[in-house]
Design a protein around this motif. Structure first.
Motif, PDB file in Angstrom:
ATOM      1  N   VAL A 121      41.918 -50.601  24.566  1.00 35.70           N
ATOM      2  CA  VAL A 121      40.613 -50.499  23.911  1.00 35.70           C
ATOM      3  C   VAL A 121      40.165 -49.041  23.859  1.00 35.70           C
ATOM      4  O   VAL A 121      40.068 -48.369  24.891  1.00 35.70           O
ATOM      5  CB  VAL A 121      39.568 -51.389  24.631  1.00 35.70           C
ATOM      6  N   HIS A 122      39.935 -48.558  22.653  1.00 29.81           N
ATOM      7  CA  HIS A 122      39.562 -47.162  22.391  1.00 29.81           C
ATOM      8  C   HIS A 122      38.080 -47.128  22.039  1.00 29.81           C
ATOM      9  O   HIS A 122      37.695 -47.489  20.932  1.00 29.81           O
ATOM     10  CB  HIS A 122      40.442 -46.649  21.230  1.00 29.81           C
ATOM     11  N   GLU A 128      37.942 -49.350  39.811  1.00 31.71           N
ATOM     12  CA  GLU A 128      37.399 -50.361  40.743  1.00 31.71           C
ATOM     13  C   GLU A 128      37.463 -51.763  40.125  1.00 31.71           C
ATOM     14  O   GLU A 128      37.586 -52.754  40.832  1.00 31.71           O
ATOM     15  CB  GLU A 128      35.951 -50.034  41.108  1.00 31.71           C
ATOM     16  N   ALA A 129      37.361 -51.809  38.800  1.00 28.48           N
ATOM     17  CA  ALA A 129      37.437 -53.101  38.109  1.00 28.48           C
ATOM     18  C   ALA A 129      38.893 -53.543  37.918  1.00 28.48           C
ATOM     19  O   ALA A 129      39.154 -54.588  37.304  1.00 28.48           O
ATOM     20  CB  ALA A 129      36.731 -53.000  36.758  1.00 28.48           C
ATOM     21  N   GLY A 130      39.816 -52.731  38.393  1.00 27.33           N
ATOM     22  CA  GLY A 130      41.225 -53.115  38.332  1.00 27.33           C
ATOM     23  C   GLY A 130      41.888 -52.847  36.994  1.00 27.33           C
ATOM     24  O   GLY A 130      42.938 -53.411  36.685  1.00 27.33           O
ATOM     25  N   ARG A 131      41.308 -51.962  36.185  1.00 29.72           N
ATOM     26  CA  ARG A 131      41.895 -51.658  34.868  1.00 29.72           C
ATOM     27  C   ARG A 131      42.348 -50.197  34.818  1.00 29.72           C
ATOM     28  O   ARG A 131      41.976 -49.387  35.658  1.00 29.72           O
ATOM     29  CB  ARG A 131      40.885 -51.924  33.750  1.00 29.72           C
ATOM     30  N   LYS A 132      43.129 -49.906  33.790  1.00 32.03           N
ATOM     31  CA  LYS A 132      43.635 -48.545  33.592  1.00 32.03           C
ATOM     32  C   LYS A 132      42.590 -47.736  32.824  1.00 32.03           C
ATOM     33  O   LYS A 132      41.997 -48.249  31.858  1.00 32.03           O
ATOM     34  CB  LYS A 132      44.930 -48.569  32.789  1.00 32.03           C
ATOM     35  N   ALA A 133      42.425 -46.494  33.240  1.00 31.68           N
ATOM     36  CA  ALA A 133      41.411 -45.637  32.610  1.00 31.68           C
ATOM     37  C   ALA A 133      42.075 -44.589  31.723  1.00 31.68           C
ATOM     38  O   ALA A 133      42.999 -43.893  32.144  1.00 31.68           O
ATOM     39  CB  ALA A 133      40.586 -44.949  33.678  1.00 31.68           C
ATOM     40  N   GLY A 134      41.570 -44.500  30.498  1.00 34.89           N
ATOM     41  CA  GLY A 134      42.078 -43.495  29.563  1.00 34.89           C
ATOM     42  C   GLY A 134      40.970 -42.548  29.154  1.00 34.89           C
ATOM     43  O   GLY A 134      39.788 -42.906  29.165  1.00 34.89           O
ATOM     44  N   ASP A 145      45.004 -42.591  33.703  1.00 39.29           N
ATOM     45  CA  ASP A 145      46.276 -43.287  33.469  1.00 39.29           C
ATOM     46  C   ASP A 145      46.829 -42.978  32.083  1.00 39.29           C
ATOM     47  O   ASP A 145      48.027 -43.108  31.842  1.00 39.29           O
ATOM     48  CB  ASP A 145      46.054 -44.801  33.581  1.00 39.29           C
ATOM     49  N   LEU A 146      45.916 -42.635  31.161  1.00 40.72           N
ATOM     50  CA  LEU A 146      46.340 -42.433  29.768  1.00 40.72           C
ATOM     51  C   LEU A 146      45.481 -41.342  29.133  1.00 40.72           C
ATOM     52  O   LEU A 146      44.276 -41.277  29.399  1.00 40.72           O
ATOM     53  CB  LEU A 146      46.184 -43.755  29.005  1.00 40.72           C
ATOM     54  N   ILE A 147      46.121 -40.513  28.327  1.00 32.43           N
ATOM     55  CA  ILE A 147      45.355 -39.532  27.543  1.00 32.43           C
ATOM     56  C   ILE A 147      45.660 -39.806  26.080  1.00 32.43           C
ATOM     57  O   ILE A 147      46.827 -39.812  25.657  1.00 32.43           O
ATOM     58  CB  ILE A 147      45.719 -38.091  27.933  1.00 32.43           C
ATOM     59  N   LEU A 148      44.595 -40.090  25.345  1.00 32.96           N
ATOM     60  CA  LEU A 148      44.753 -40.438  23.933  1.00 32.96           C
ATOM     61  C   LEU A 148      44.381 -39.214  23.096  1.00 32.96           C
ATOM     62  O   LEU A 148      43.222 -38.795  23.074  1.00 32.96           O
ATOM     63  CB  LEU A 148      43.849 -41.630  23.600  1.00 32.96           C
ATOM     64  N   VAL A 149      45.408 -38.617  22.496  1.00 31.37           N
ATOM     65  CA  VAL A 149      45.199 -37.419  21.682  1.00 31.37           C
ATOM     66  C   VAL A 149      44.908 -37.870  20.256  1.00 31.37           C
ATOM     67  O   VAL A 149      45.768 -38.451  19.584  1.00 31.37           O
ATOM     68  CB  VAL A 149      46.456 -36.514  21.717  1.00 31.37           C
ATOM     69  N   ASP A 195      42.659 -54.021  28.945  1.00 29.77           N
ATOM     70  CA  ASP A 195      43.596 -53.649  30.007  1.00 29.77           C
ATOM     71  C   ASP A 195      43.532 -52.147  30.242  1.00 29.77           C
ATOM     72  O   ASP A 195      43.424 -51.683  31.367  1.00 29.77           O
ATOM     73  CB  ASP A 195      45.018 -54.079  29.625  1.00 29.77           C
ATOM     74  N   TYR A 196      43.631 -51.396  29.145  1.00 30.19           N
ATOM     75  CA  TYR A 196      43.387 -49.954  29.176  1.00 30.19           C
ATOM     76  C   TYR A 196      42.025 -49.743  28.535  1.00 30.19           C
ATOM     77  O   TYR A 196      41.769 -50.268  27.434  1.00 30.19           O
ATOM     78  CB  TYR A 196      44.439 -49.204  28.356  1.00 30.19           C
ATOM     79  N   LEU A 197      41.155 -49.001  29.188  1.00 31.32           N
ATOM     80  CA  LEU A 197      39.849 -48.693  28.603  1.00 31.32           C
ATOM     81  C   LEU A 197      39.748 -47.169  28.507  1.00 31.32           C
ATOM     82  O   LEU A 197      39.741 -46.462  29.518  1.00 31.32           O
ATOM     83  CB  LEU A 197      38.717 -49.268  29.448  1.00 31.32           C
ATOM     84  N   THR A 198      39.707 -46.708  27.259  1.00 27.36           N
ATOM     85  CA  THR A 198      39.710 -45.263  26.988  1.00 27.36           C
ATOM     86  C   THR A 198      38.375 -44.855  26.397  1.00 27.36           C
ATOM     87  O   THR A 198      37.895 -45.477  25.453  1.00 27.36           O
ATOM     88  CB  THR A 198      40.858 -44.933  26.006  1.00 27.36           C
ATOM     89  N   PHE A 199      37.796 -43.794  26.958  1.00 25.95           N
ATOM     90  CA  PHE A 199      36.548 -43.273  26.404  1.00 25.95           C
ATOM     91  C   PHE A 199      36.739 -41.801  26.061  1.00 25.95           C
ATOM     92  O   PHE A 199      37.735 -41.180  26.451  1.00 25.95           O
ATOM     93  CB  PHE A 199      35.385 -43.492  27.393  1.00 25.95           C
TER      94      PHE A 199
END
Ligand SMILES: O=C(CO)[C@@H](O)[C@H](O)COP(=O)(O)O
Ligand SMILES: [Fe+2]
Length: 209
Positions: free
Chosen positions: A67-68, A108-114, A134-138, A87-91
């Motif tokens: 989710v972007h 803390e919510a058990g999800r991957k942070a982007g 966990d993720l970098i969205l370019v 599952d992945y939450l990217t801001f």
């Protein structure tokens, strides 16, 4: 097809009246994740899905949801997206000053942070966060719309991030989002992208799957 990257088709370019079918299509074509572009009409000049739509889609596939969030003040409502099934939450770094706190709350919510950055934001703005995410969205287009052309100079950021990762033993993966199609895929992969987001090309048959 045997591929060495994570394919994350974006439902932004699907037929919005048949999003369930779009998920099936993504599965059939070998998509690994479903990329969901949340736009609030404020951070970007377009409006798309909110948590209820994502929760409905969650029942239709077991593929991970990438989710972007293209929203102002992502910390205000991030928990609704987690509850909906991200599952992945990217801001966006441009939208959140207190990024450490939001990354911790996602974890803390058990999800991957982007974390994501628009074309005009340099990699240096992420320096403090590189060990945490966990993720970098370019973003390789200015966010807000599908179907734009990839800005080639943004791929330098992918190279820079992969180099920093190697030098410092960071664990993030790098995703490229915007304008990836059969013509630009190789350049995104040779820059080192681990995840390929594709919207308009994927749904119009202009992506090699
Ligand atoms: O985040 C965004 C746009 O803001 C993207 O995820 C687009 O959905 C990618 O679409 P294409 O550029 O591949 O058409
Ligand atoms: Fe996106």
């Amino acid at each position: 097809m045997n591929k060495e990257y994570i394919l994350a088709p974006s439902v932004l370019s699907a037929d919005f009246s048949a999003l369930g079918d779009a998920l099936q299509f993504i599965e059939q074509k070998g998509g690994d994740w479903v990329h969901i572009d949340v736009m609030d009409g404020h951070f970007v000049p377009n409006l798309t899905f909110g948590p209820p739509v994502i929760a409905a889609l969650r029942k239709r596939t077991s593929l991970p949801f990438d989710v972007h969030l293209m929203t102002s003040n992502p910390a205000e409502h991030f928990d609704s997206y987690i509850e909906a099934g991200a599952d992945y939450l990217t801001f966006h770094i441009e939208a959140e000053i207190h990024a450490h706190r939001l990354i911790s709350r996602i974890h803390e919510a058990g999800r991957k942070a982007g974390i994501s950055l628009v074309p005009s934001t340099p990699v240096s703005s992420l320096k403090e966060l590189l060990p945490l995410v966990d993720l970098i969205l370019v973003m390789t287009v200015d966010p807000g719309f599908g179907g734009q052309s990839l800005i080639p100079s943004c791929l330098e950021k992918v190279r820079e991030l992969k180099k920093l990762k190697q030098e410092n033993d960071f664990s993030y993966i790098v995703s490229v989002d915007g304008g990836v199609n059969s013509r630009t895929l190789d350049s995104a992969l040779s820059a080192g992208s681990d995840v390929i987001v594709t919207g308009s090309a994927f749904f119009s048959g202009n992506f090699p799957v």
